[in-house]
Design a protein around this motif. Structure first.
Motif, PDB file in Angstrom:
ATOM      1  N   PRO A  53     -24.881  51.624 -19.184  1.00  0.00           N
ATOM      2  CA  PRO A  53     -25.322  52.460 -20.310  1.00  0.00           C
ATOM      3  C   PRO A  53     -24.212  53.337 -20.883  1.00  0.00           C
ATOM      4  O   PRO A  53     -24.296  53.754 -22.032  1.00  0.00           O
ATOM      5  N   GLN A  54     -23.173  53.600 -20.062  1.00  0.00           N
ATOM      6  CA  GLN A  54     -22.086  54.472 -20.542  1.00  0.00           C
ATOM      7  C   GLN A  54     -21.046  53.685 -21.347  1.00  0.00           C
ATOM      8  O   GLN A  54     -20.184  54.291 -21.991  1.00  0.00           O
ATOM      9  N   ALA A  55     -21.101  52.370 -21.271  1.00  0.00           N
ATOM     10  CA  ALA A  55     -20.051  51.576 -21.913  1.00  0.00           C
ATOM     11  C   ALA A  55     -20.118  51.703 -23.429  1.00  0.00           C
ATOM     12  O   ALA A  55     -21.196  51.634 -24.016  1.00  0.00           O
ATOM     13  N   ASP A  56     -18.952  51.899 -24.050  1.00  0.00           N
ATOM     14  CA  ASP A  56     -18.885  51.955 -25.507  1.00  0.00           C
ATOM     15  C   ASP A  56     -18.657  50.525 -25.996  1.00  0.00           C
ATOM     16  O   ASP A  56     -17.516  50.088 -26.186  1.00  0.00           O
ATOM     17  N   VAL A  57     -19.738  49.797 -26.169  1.00  0.00           N
ATOM     18  CA  VAL A  57     -19.645  48.367 -26.471  1.00  0.00           C
ATOM     19  C   VAL A  57     -18.997  48.143 -27.833  1.00  0.00           C
ATOM     20  O   VAL A  57     -18.193  47.231 -28.014  1.00  0.00           O
ATOM     21  N   GLY A  58     -19.334  49.002 -28.793  1.00  0.00           N
ATOM     22  CA  GLY A  58     -18.766  48.864 -30.131  1.00  0.00           C
ATOM     23  C   GLY A  58     -17.254  48.961 -30.087  1.00  0.00           C
ATOM     24  O   GLY A  58     -16.536  48.118 -30.647  1.00  0.00           O
ATOM     25  N   ALA A  59     -16.757  49.959 -29.380  1.00  0.00           N
ATOM     26  CA  ALA A  59     -15.308  50.140 -29.267  1.00  0.00           C
ATOM     27  C   ALA A  59     -14.686  48.968 -28.517  1.00  0.00           C
ATOM     28  O   ALA A  59     -13.601  48.485 -28.862  1.00  0.00           O
ATOM     29  N   MET A  60     -15.379  48.503 -27.502  1.00  0.00           N
ATOM     30  CA  MET A  60     -14.859  47.401 -26.687  1.00  0.00           C
ATOM     31  C   MET A  60     -14.639  46.147 -27.539  1.00  0.00           C
ATOM     32  O   MET A  60     -13.632  45.462 -27.423  1.00  0.00           O
ATOM     33  N   ILE A  61     -15.570  45.885 -28.413  1.00  0.00           N
ATOM     34  CA  ILE A  61     -15.455  44.685 -29.247  1.00  0.00           C
ATOM     35  C   ILE A  61     -14.357  44.846 -30.286  1.00  0.00           C
ATOM     36  O   ILE A  61     -13.510  43.977 -30.458  1.00  0.00           O
ATOM     37  N   SER A  62     -14.303  46.002 -30.951  1.00  0.00           N
ATOM     38  CA  SER A  62     -13.301  46.175 -32.000  1.00  0.00           C
ATOM     39  C   SER A  62     -11.905  46.278 -31.402  1.00  0.00           C
ATOM     40  O   SER A  62     -10.932  45.825 -32.008  1.00  0.00           O
ATOM     41  N   LEU A  63     -11.806  46.848 -30.166  1.00  0.00           N
ATOM     42  CA  LEU A  63     -10.489  46.978 -29.528  1.00  0.00           C
ATOM     43  C   LEU A  63      -9.865  45.610 -29.240  1.00  0.00           C
ATOM     44  O   LEU A  63      -8.654  45.449 -29.254  1.00  0.00           O
ATOM     45  N   ARG A 111     -17.851  36.071 -25.450  1.00  0.00           N
ATOM     46  CA  ARG A 111     -17.096  35.958 -24.185  1.00  0.00           C
ATOM     47  C   ARG A 111     -16.695  37.331 -23.660  1.00  0.00           C
ATOM     48  O   ARG A 111     -16.725  37.587 -22.462  1.00  0.00           O
ATOM     49  N   ARG A 112     -16.305  38.208 -24.580  1.00  0.00           N
ATOM     50  CA  ARG A 112     -15.927  39.557 -24.183  1.00  0.00           C
ATOM     51  C   ARG A 112     -17.123  40.290 -23.536  1.00  0.00           C
ATOM     52  O   ARG A 112     -16.996  40.941 -22.501  1.00  0.00           O
ATOM     53  N   LEU A 113     -18.273  40.128 -24.172  1.00  0.00           N
ATOM     54  CA  LEU A 113     -19.479  40.770 -23.628  1.00  0.00           C
ATOM     55  C   LEU A 113     -19.854  40.168 -22.278  1.00  0.00           C
ATOM     56  O   LEU A 113     -20.274  40.879 -21.351  1.00  0.00           O
ATOM     57  N   GLU A 114     -19.691  38.846 -22.153  1.00  0.00           N
ATOM     58  CA  GLU A 114     -20.034  38.181 -20.880  1.00  0.00           C
ATOM     59  C   GLU A 114     -19.138  38.685 -19.752  1.00  0.00           C
ATOM     60  O   GLU A 114     -19.603  38.892 -18.626  1.00  0.00           O
ATOM     61  N   ALA A 115     -17.851  38.898 -20.052  1.00  0.00           N
ATOM     62  CA  ALA A 115     -16.930  39.403 -19.018  1.00  0.00           C
ATOM     63  C   ALA A 115     -17.367  40.797 -18.570  1.00  0.00           C
ATOM     64  O   ALA A 115     -17.382  41.113 -17.373  1.00  0.00           O
ATOM     65  N   ARG A 116     -17.761  41.612 -19.539  1.00  0.00           N
ATOM     66  CA  ARG A 116     -18.195  42.978 -19.192  1.00  0.00           C
ATOM     67  C   ARG A 116     -19.503  42.941 -18.406  1.00  0.00           C
ATOM     68  O   ARG A 116     -19.698  43.719 -17.465  1.00  0.00           O
ATOM     69  N   LEU A 117     -20.377  41.991 -18.783  1.00  0.00           N
ATOM     70  CA  LEU A 117     -21.644  41.855 -18.059  1.00  0.00           C
ATOM     71  C   LEU A 117     -21.415  41.417 -16.622  1.00  0.00           C
ATOM     72  O   LEU A 117     -22.099  41.877 -15.713  1.00  0.00           O
ATOM     73  N   GLY A 118     -20.453  40.529 -16.431  1.00  0.00           N
ATOM     74  CA  GLY A 118     -20.150  40.062 -15.082  1.00  0.00           C
ATOM     75  C   GLY A 118     -19.748  41.226 -14.192  1.00  0.00           C
ATOM     76  O   GLY A 118     -20.234  41.370 -13.064  1.00  0.00           O
ATOM     77  N   ALA A 119     -18.891  42.088 -14.718  1.00  0.00           N
ATOM     78  CA  ALA A 119     -18.454  43.252 -13.942  1.00  0.00           C
ATOM     79  C   ALA A 119     -19.626  44.196 -13.698  1.00  0.00           C
ATOM     80  O   ALA A 119     -19.805  44.719 -12.588  1.00  0.00           O
TER      81      ALA A 119
END
Lengths: 337, 272
Positions: B235-245, B256-264
């Motif tokens: 819930p703390q993850a800034d997903v918007g920033a993660m994608i644009s970064l 794929r980026r979201l899947e990697a974060r979900l795995g962790a």
């Protein structure tokens, strides 16, 4: 607790049904022909019903005592399970009943004597050897015992049949019906546990670990056989720490030498039930994490499960001998609360 | 959202007044009224008309609703003017039964309701009679969980009080006399309806991503699912920033980026 009761019309005048009705004098009583009319319709929402389940009084007409899956058991050769109730007073988020049933209403099958006749027939079929009957597959065996009178009806039955073994599976502390009687060596009360932090997050309404340990100690002091079920094992960020604390708390009080058996099994749920449950709880982190599927069953990824089971088995085997330890898997699944 | 159905305009009038409803769709085959999060449709008499009205109204609404049928009924035991929540609905013509689940505390009366095809002047003990519920209930259960579908009947006639004596004013007065019960039930059902609707936390981000990047229909489902799961597991993850970064432009790279974060996040547990 219950303000709406459905009763099969054939149970009008049935002594056990009437006795239950007397416990809820203010409840509305609605007649139905068969419990499935109320329990099975499609449009029901298990999650909403769990807020205020009704009680259904019914008769179980067939498939009352069923063979346990091959490979399941705690040492016996002949294993059967039965459910005098459907659904549970507790609200455990990992429970497969949410995905299996459309309704959260409690169904109480009051024709206990029919179950007992079936058990006698099975005892006759397996003449000479012990036969195990596992209760608590579709319900908690004891949580609603005060209402159902299950223990009072079945303990005398098993008292007269030393070859028949009964497992009562529970998360409750409702052991008074046992404590009122002389201990029976063939009736094993099996208590299920998860660590405190997991229980508080996922097992709504379940008595605290301390209270359950106290109930175990009382049973053991009175000579009743007790078993421990660390099933399901639930993963968490602090899995090792939380399970180590749980084992420490349990084995500090429980007489490990007197335990009948200890079993464990990692979280697992038939894939269809898992999907139904996850749909009911889109806001539940438990159903957001990644799982694997093995033989149509949703399970933890194999490496995760192996590490969980190995850690817990190692801890448990420090307290109980290997012949009393059993590992339940998705392949040889267990009836379980 | 709450959808009322009544058979008669006179049954609807007290509800229209209490909820300040305005008539909409003047050319529609049914009279439909709308207010703040409330709809009402006047079906006409009979189970078929009631079922049709439910389907028609659902087609006009853009969100799921709880459904409440309010109307008059005959009964041998209850006094005229009493309200009764149906705990069993029987179709007298077809013999089928339904049992509306009640998941809320109810201190009022409840009882069995039999839907009959024609008005009747004989009353069996313990049953109320109407002409719509057996059409309304199964139709509404097509569009809502059964817990969100209820029938509230106000007793209008019985062995000592003939239905043929009722005029529009008498019917409206009967419903008006039980408006407190209607309002109480309406509030309960609206609350249950809101509770059963899941408002997932990353929905705004989902819309934003879709505006910036082209996704296939299957990828949209994946994106929605990934964002929902991430909101729960991290819930703390800034997903918007993660994608644009990442500078990811394609749908595939974002997923794929979201899947990697979900795995962790999955490895971190998610509870306890």
């Amino acid at each position: 607790m219950v303000d709406l009761i459905y009763r099969e019309s054939a149970l009008r005048g049935d002594a056990r049904a009437e006795s239950v009705l007397r416990r809820f004098p203010k409840a509305s009583v609605v007649e139905c022909e068969r419990y499935g009319e109320v329990f099975n319709p499609k449009a029901q929402n298990f999650r909403l019903q769990k807020k205020r389940p009704a009680l259904i009084l019914a008769r179980k007409h067939r498939r009352r005592v069923l063979p346990a899956p091959p490979g399941y058991g705690v040492g016996g050769a002949h294993n059967y399970y039965f459910s005098h109730m459907l659904n549970c007073v507790y609200d455990c988020r990992y429970c497969f009943l949410q995905g299996m049933f459309r309704s959260a209403h409690y169904v109480l099958f009051v024709n206990f004597e029919s179950f007992q006749r079936d058990m006698d027939a099975l005892l006759a079929r397996h003449a000479g050897g012990p036969v195990w009957f596992f209760s608590g597959y579709d319900c908690d065996s004891l949580a609603l015992d005060g209402m159902s009178g299950f223990a009072d009806a079945f303990l005398p039955f098993f008292a007269g049949r030393p070859r028949a073994f009964l497992e009562l599976r529970t998360k409750s502390t409702q052991v008074s019906a046992l404590l009122r009687r002389t201990a029976l060596p063939n009736v094993v009360t099996a208590f299920s546990f998860t660590p405190g932090e997991i229980s508080r997050a996922l097992e709504h309404g379940v008595p605290s670990i301390a209270k359950r340990i106290k109930a175990i100690a009382r049973l053991q002091r009175n000579g009743w056989p007790v078993a421990l079920r660390f099933d399901p094992l639930m993963d968490s960020a602090d899995f090792r720490g939380s399970y180590a604390r749980l084992f420490d708390a349990v084995f500090a009080v429980v007489d490990a030498g007197a335990l009948h058996s200890v079993s464990l099994g990692a979280f697992r749920m038939p894939r269809n039930f898992y999907k139904n449950t996850a749909r009911l709880f889109p806001d539940e982190p438990l159903f957001a994490r990644a799982y694997a599927t093995a033989g149509g069953v949703t399970v933890y990824p194999p490496q995760t499960e192996r590490a969980m089971v190995d850690f817990c088995a190692d801890k448990i085997l420090r307290h109980v001998p290997a012949q009393k330890f059993f590992h339940n898997t998705a392949a040889a699944d267990a009836p379980g609360v | 959202m709450l959808a009322f159905t009544t058979a008669l305009p006179s049954e609807a009038r007290p509800l229209i007044d209490a909820f300040r409803l305005k008539r909409i769709f003047h050319e529609a085959p049914f009279a439909i009224y709308q207010g703040d999060e409330v709809f009402l449709i006047v079906s006409g008499i009979g189970a078929v008309a009631s079922a049709c009205a439910v389907g028609f109204l659902r087609g006009q609404m853009d969100a799921p609703a709880a459904w409440l049928n309010v109307g008059i009924a005959g009964n041998a035991n209850l006094a005229v003017g009493e309200a009764m929540l149906a705990n069993k609905i029987t179709d007298a013509a077809g013999g089928r039964n339904w049992y509306p689940p009640r998941v809320f505390p109810w201190t009022g009366r409840d009882g069995a309701l039999v839907t009959v095809p024609r008005p009747r002047s004989t009353y069996a003990a313990g049953e109320a009679y109407d002409m719509e519920a057996a059409g309304f209930y199964p139709a509404a259960c097509r569009f809502a969980d059964a817990e969100l579908v209820q029938c509230l009947k106000i007793i209008s006639d019985g062995p000592l009080s003939s239905a043929s004596d009722l005029d529009k004013t008498a019917v409206a007065n009967l419903v008006h006399g039980r408006m407190e019960t209607v309002l109480q039930l309406a509030e309960i059902l609206q609350s249950l309806c809101a509770e059963s609707a899941y408002d997932w936390p990353n929905s705004a981000l989902y819309e934003k991503i879709l505006r910036q990047t082209r996704f296939s229909e299957a990828q949209k489902q994946q994106l929605k699912n990934h964002l929902r799961r991430l909101a729960l597991l991290a819930p703390q993850a800034d997903v918007g920033a993660m994608i644009s970064l990442t500078g990811a432009q394609s749908a595939g790279r974002i997923l794929r980026r979201l899947e990697a974060r979900l795995g962790a996040a999955s490895r971190d547990g998610g509870h306890g």
